[in-house]
Design an enzyme around this catalytic site. Structure first.
Site, PDB file in Angstrom:
ATOM      1  N   PHE B  15       0.839  -1.211   0.000  1.00  0.00           N
ATOM      2  CA  PHE B  15       0.000   0.000   0.000  1.00  0.00           C
ATOM      3  C   PHE B  15       0.869   1.255   0.000  1.00  0.00           C
ATOM      4  O   PHE B  15       0.682   2.179   0.776  1.00  0.00           O
ATOM      5  CB  PHE B  15      -0.965  -0.032   1.194  1.00  0.00           C
ATOM      6  CG  PHE B  15      -2.226   0.766   0.980  1.00  0.00           C
ATOM      7  CD1 PHE B  15      -2.967   0.616  -0.189  1.00  0.00           C
ATOM      8  CD2 PHE B  15      -2.662   1.661   1.949  1.00  0.00           C
ATOM      9  CE1 PHE B  15      -4.125   1.360  -0.379  1.00  0.00           C
ATOM     10  CE2 PHE B  15      -3.822   2.395   1.761  1.00  0.00           C
ATOM     11  CZ  PHE B  15      -4.568   2.248   0.600  1.00  0.00           C
ATOM     12  N   GLU B 138       1.207  -5.555 -17.085  1.00  0.00           N
ATOM     13  CA  GLU B 138       1.386  -4.362 -17.935  1.00  0.00           C
ATOM     14  C   GLU B 138       2.119  -3.241 -17.200  1.00  0.00           C
ATOM     15  O   GLU B 138       2.941  -2.530 -17.765  1.00  0.00           O
ATOM     16  CB  GLU B 138       0.004  -3.858 -18.386  1.00  0.00           C
ATOM     17  CG  GLU B 138       0.018  -2.573 -19.192  1.00  0.00           C
ATOM     18  CD  GLU B 138       0.682  -2.729 -20.561  1.00  0.00           C
ATOM     19  OE1 GLU B 138       0.242  -3.604 -21.316  1.00  0.00           O
ATOM     20  OE2 GLU B 138       1.634  -1.976 -20.850  1.00  0.00           O
ATOM     21  N   VAL B 141       6.256  -2.465 -17.048  1.00  0.00           N
ATOM     22  CA  VAL B 141       7.048  -1.796 -18.086  1.00  0.00           C
ATOM     23  C   VAL B 141       6.328  -0.546 -18.569  1.00  0.00           C
ATOM     24  O   VAL B 141       5.197  -0.620 -19.052  1.00  0.00           O
ATOM     25  CB  VAL B 141       7.309  -2.726 -19.301  1.00  0.00           C
ATOM     26  CG1 VAL B 141       8.188  -2.019 -20.333  1.00  0.00           C
ATOM     27  CG2 VAL B 141       7.942  -4.029 -18.855  1.00  0.00           C
ATOM     28  N   GLY B 143       4.937   2.027 -17.087  1.00  0.00           N
ATOM     29  CA  GLY B 143       3.846   2.659 -16.347  1.00  0.00           C
ATOM     30  C   GLY B 143       2.561   2.695 -17.156  1.00  0.00           C
ATOM     31  O   GLY B 143       2.057   1.664 -17.576  1.00  0.00           O
ATOM     32  N   GLY B 196      11.402  14.085  -5.988  1.00  0.00           N
ATOM     33  CA  GLY B 196      10.833  12.747  -5.854  1.00  0.00           C
ATOM     34  C   GLY B 196      10.868  11.953  -7.148  1.00  0.00           C
ATOM     35  O   GLY B 196      10.269  10.895  -7.261  1.00  0.00           O
ATOM     36  N   ASP B 210      17.059  -0.878 -13.527  1.00  0.00           N
ATOM     37  CA  ASP B 210      15.605  -0.860 -13.734  1.00  0.00           C
ATOM     38  C   ASP B 210      15.260  -1.133 -15.199  1.00  0.00           C
ATOM     39  O   ASP B 210      14.379  -1.938 -15.505  1.00  0.00           O
ATOM     40  CB  ASP B 210      15.047   0.493 -13.278  1.00  0.00           C
ATOM     41  CG  ASP B 210      13.569   0.629 -13.584  1.00  0.00           C
ATOM     42  OD1 ASP B 210      12.781  -0.081 -12.944  1.00  0.00           O
ATOM     43  OD2 ASP B 210      13.215   1.423 -14.478  1.00  0.00           O
ATOM     44  N   LYS B 214      13.201  -4.430 -17.110  1.00  0.00           N
ATOM     45  CA  LYS B 214      12.110  -4.324 -18.088  1.00  0.00           C
ATOM     46  C   LYS B 214      12.471  -5.067 -19.376  1.00  0.00           C
ATOM     47  O   LYS B 214      11.622  -5.716 -19.990  1.00  0.00           O
ATOM     48  CB  LYS B 214      11.809  -2.853 -18.347  1.00  0.00           C
ATOM     49  CG  LYS B 214      11.181  -2.190 -17.115  1.00  0.00           C
ATOM     50  CD  LYS B 214      11.243  -0.685 -17.154  1.00  0.00           C
ATOM     51  CE  LYS B 214      10.562  -0.101 -15.911  1.00  0.00           C
ATOM     52  NZ  LYS B 214      10.819   1.332 -15.755  1.00  0.00           N
TER      53      LYS B 214
END
Lengths: 176, 324
Positions: B15, B138, B141, B143, B196, B210, B214
């Protein structure tokens, strides 16, 4: 200036010396010699392609000396470098002997470093450079890029090459 | 089998930003019912979504039961487990156990978590098949940018010859800012951390890890490669200088971190200014080369809570519809 010359030589051993000597005597630098034995002419001569660097104003004299030696000059071409690419280099470019890197490309005979821009912000920091390489064709260009990548890897330089626009990782070779 | 008028029940495991995004977007779909939400501290059963979101924002605990996330997955009756815990590329945990247990219990799984898929892609897809449930990812990769379902559904029948793209928004933001504002890497990285866009420890993004994850997921999904992270040749953006970007610009190029799925490589590449993969800021883009449809390029928001949740929602809905 880079010259490509198509010649015809007698099909007997030792003929090449009649080509190489005049080129060398005029300060030229031979890059590549290819005998086309499979394309022998009816005059019993063998076509030979020679690529060399020579100063342009000596070309006429060279042609005279070749003909005096009994060499038939079929064609003289100022070599055209058709394929071009840019490559980024990042790292300690100067410390790792840039001259050597350029010489290796120029020494291929089919490609040369045409332009190099360097940015050196601090003496101990990494430098950045963009190198423009030209070659006689796409295959030759690929070979030149591989040579550069190889050198850069040995010298711990980061190499950034253009994305392949002919398709994705050669995938287009299977497609229409 | 349930009929189409019945509700479709889901649990949200994890969460954080993405999980909260999911809780927000599912409220727009009346057929969807969240039966449990698990965060790192506990489980809220039959949660009131507005209330749970408010508690989370206020830093209060959401738990109202003694159950654990695994208890929910194993014992609470529901259709889809939405696994959105953070990615761990070392061993895929805790996501891997969550996904595995969900599939064993014949629950469909929708995830944004790359860890389990990078660690055990073929095991999990095989398990899903033998259990007769769906495993959809989905959101792992690009977003919100559609790519996996685009290839699987919309481009069905076309053979995929290659996929390559800008798959990490943090790297793309840093490279864009460095090039456009002539700023140094370190400065832009700090700025991205402030906003951020980059993590406090940016290693995972800037060294290309990262993007490599992917690439692994796409290679396994579409090229049957059974690849793992170790198979990818990875170069990041952390050595790139502002000077290099300016030199590239003068020649008509930008630099982008490109993941190439067929080659299994991640590396910075020179991209012509007018190339479709030249997307700026945090955007992602991918080009898919197919035998019949030629090259197709998509671009979209690669990260963000609601954006990632939109990709999860589309997976959940497509499972719901396939059941009808």
């Amino acid at each position: 200036m880079r010259i490509s010359m198509d010649l015809e030589l007698q099909d007997t051993p030792g003929q090449l010396i009649y080509v190489l000597t005049p080129v060398s005597d005029l300060g030229g630098n031979v890059m590549s010699v290819v005998h086309h034995h499979d394309k022998k002419t009816f005059r019993n001569t063998v076509p030979v392609s020679v690529i060399f660097d020579v100063e342009e104003h000596k070309l006429e004299e060279l042609q005279k000396r070749l003909e005096k030696n009994g060499v038939t000059v079929v064609r003289i071409g100022k070599m055209r470098l058709r394929a071009r690419t840019h490559i980024l280099l990042i790292g300690h470019i100067i410390h790792t002997d840039l001259r050597h890197t350029i010489d290796e490309i120029d020494g291929t005979g089919f490609a040369e470093v045409q332009d190099l821009s360097l940015s050196m912000p601090a003496i101990d920091g990494p430098s950045s450079a963009v190198v423009t390489i030209m070659a006689t064709g796409n295959e030759e260009l690929k070979k030149a890029v591989e040579i550069l990548k190889d050198i850069a890897q040995r010298k711990d330089l980061l190499v950034i090459v253009p994305i392949d626009e002919s398709g994705i990782s050669g995938g287009l070779s299977n497609a229409e | 089998m349930q009929n189409s008028t019945s509700v479709f029940k889901l649990s949200i495991i994890g969460f954080g930003a993405v999980g909260q995004g999911v809780a927000k977007v599912v409220q727009n779909v009346p057929q969807l019912k969240v039966v449990a939400i698990a965060d790192s501290k506990g489980v809220a059963l039959m949660p009131d979504l507005e209330d749970v979101l408010a508690r989370k924002r206020a830093g209060q605990p959401i738990a109202n039961s003694d159950l654990t996330a695994l208890d929910v997955i194993r014992t609470v009756e529901h259709d889809v487990v939405v696994e959105v815990t953070p990615t761990n590329i070392d061993d895929g945990e805790p996501g891997l156990t969550h996904v595995r247990e969900a599939l064993k219990n014949k629950r469909n799984v929708v995830t944004s978590n790359k860890g389990p898929l990078v660690a055990a892609f073929s095991e999990l897809t095989h398990l899903a098949r033998t259990q007769g449930v769906a495993l959809r990812y989905e959101a792992t990769v690009g977003g919100a940018m559609p790519i996996i379902n685009l290839i699987r559904d919309t481009l069905a029948g076309a053979r995929v010859l290659g996929i390559r793209g800008v798959l990490n928004g943090t790297c793309n933001y840093i490279l864009t800012r460095m090039a456009e504002e002539a700023l140094d890497y370190d400065q832009v990285l700090s700025e991205a951390q402030d906003m951020g866009i980059a993590e406090a420890d940016p290693t995972y993004d800037v060294t290309g890890i990262d993007t490599a994850c992917k690439v692994v997921i796409l290679a396994n999904a579409f090229f049957d490669r059974n690849a793992t992270f170790a198979d990818v040749n990875v170069t990041g953006i952390d050595r790139i200088t502002q000077d290099a970007l300016q030199l590239a610009r003068q020649r008509g190029f930008v630099v982008k971190l490109i993941g190439d799925v067929q080659e299994l490589t991640v590396s910075p590449k020179l991209i012509p200014l007018r190339h479709p993969l030249n997307v700026s800021g945090t955007l992602n883009a991918a080009s898919i080369l197919t035998d019949t449809a030629g090259e197709i390029t998509v671009a979209g928001k690669g990260a963000g809570s609601i954006e990632t949740a939109s990709a999860i929602l589309s997976d959940v809905l497509s499972i719901m519809r396939s059941r009808d």
